[in-house]
Design a protein around this motif. Sequence first.
Motif, PDB file in Angstrom:
ATOM      1  N   GLN A 141       0.849  -1.188   0.000  1.00  0.00           N
ATOM      2  CA  GLN A 141       0.000   0.000   0.000  1.00  0.00           C
ATOM      3  C   GLN A 141       0.888   1.242   0.000  1.00  0.00           C
ATOM      4  OE1 GLN A 141      -3.409   1.966   2.884  1.00  0.00           O
ATOM      5  NE2 GLN A 141      -3.349  -0.255   2.701  1.00  0.00           N
ATOM      6  N   GLY A 189      -6.599   0.796   6.299  1.00  0.00           N
ATOM      7  CA  GLY A 189      -5.324   1.102   6.943  1.00  0.00           C
ATOM      8  C   GLY A 189      -4.574   2.286   6.369  1.00  0.00           C
ATOM      9  N   SER A 217      -7.441  -6.282   4.673  1.00  0.00           N
ATOM     10  CA  SER A 217      -6.528  -5.188   4.326  1.00  0.00           C
ATOM     11  C   SER A 217      -5.110  -5.702   4.081  1.00  0.00           C
ATOM     12  CB  SER A 217      -6.519  -4.133   5.438  1.00  0.00           C
ATOM     13  OG  SER A 217      -5.846  -4.600   6.591  1.00  0.00           O
ATOM     14  N   PHE A 223      -1.617  -3.811   3.271  1.00  0.00           N
ATOM     15  CA  PHE A 223      -1.246  -3.346   4.604  1.00  0.00           C
ATOM     16  C   PHE A 223      -0.208  -4.308   5.174  1.00  0.00           C
ATOM     17  CE2 PHE A 223      -1.726  -2.724   9.188  1.00  0.00           C
ATOM     18  CZ  PHE A 223      -1.733  -1.344   9.265  1.00  0.00           C
TER      19      PHE A 223
END
Length: 267
Positions: A141, A189, A217, A223
């Motif tokens: 991410q 997140g 996530s 994440f």
Amino acid sequence: MSWRRAGLSIGRNIVYKRRLCTATRRRRVEDEGDWFYSSEWWGTESDGHTILRTGSDHGNGVVSVLAYPSSRPAQTDWPKTENWLQERYAAAHPSHQKKGRLKMLRYQWRTLHFNETTRQSTAKVMAAYHDLKPGSMFLMQQPHCLAVPYLKSMAATGLSALACSDYDLAGVAFGKKKMRVLCIGHGGGSLPLFLASKLQGVQVDIVEIDPVVISTSIQAMGFPAFSLMNRSGQRSTPSPCTIWMLFFGKASTKGSVFTKQMQICSS
């Protein structure tokens, strides 16, 4: 003559102000979290596809992640990132310098949905792989990109309030002062990652009641799994994955996710 000079001066000021305003708008559009890119965040049914779909026992119904194409950075800019990744990889693994390269796969927006329709959050992700291991994929991410207006408002309001109260926020930003932040609710997140990446002295703790949200996530939104902690304070994985080590070294240890169901999430 004086009128002409005055008019010319005023005209120049107007032109200057207009140019300044235009430049300001352009700088905002450079931010991928700007509403200008909202059509990419949310996407449409025709240009998105489901990455993950599962059920929640904590009131979130069907939890799913949809992926949409990202226009930036352009594919012509990917070699710069690949070279940077390779340099960091070679420094971290000297014995592997001549054993293949890390290659870019894609950039995407990934949106977390609750109950089929509710768009809870969105995150920009980067996918890379090792060219000698075509089946490998590293998902990360992008912590610098904070999309969705309500998240920007939360970050701006909280940090502005601290600055107005004479709190040494600059010291936190440069790691000279420590600060702890509690995020109630995890989502994708992006907010805790943004804070942890921008403020060197911050420790971010996240409380999330639904283990499915956390596992989703990690699996589908990039994440870092290394942030996951159980009630005894132990991390679910012994060390950060390769891609997080290359980007942040030990910085990814600043975020921790805690739930009562942590053992379930990490299994």
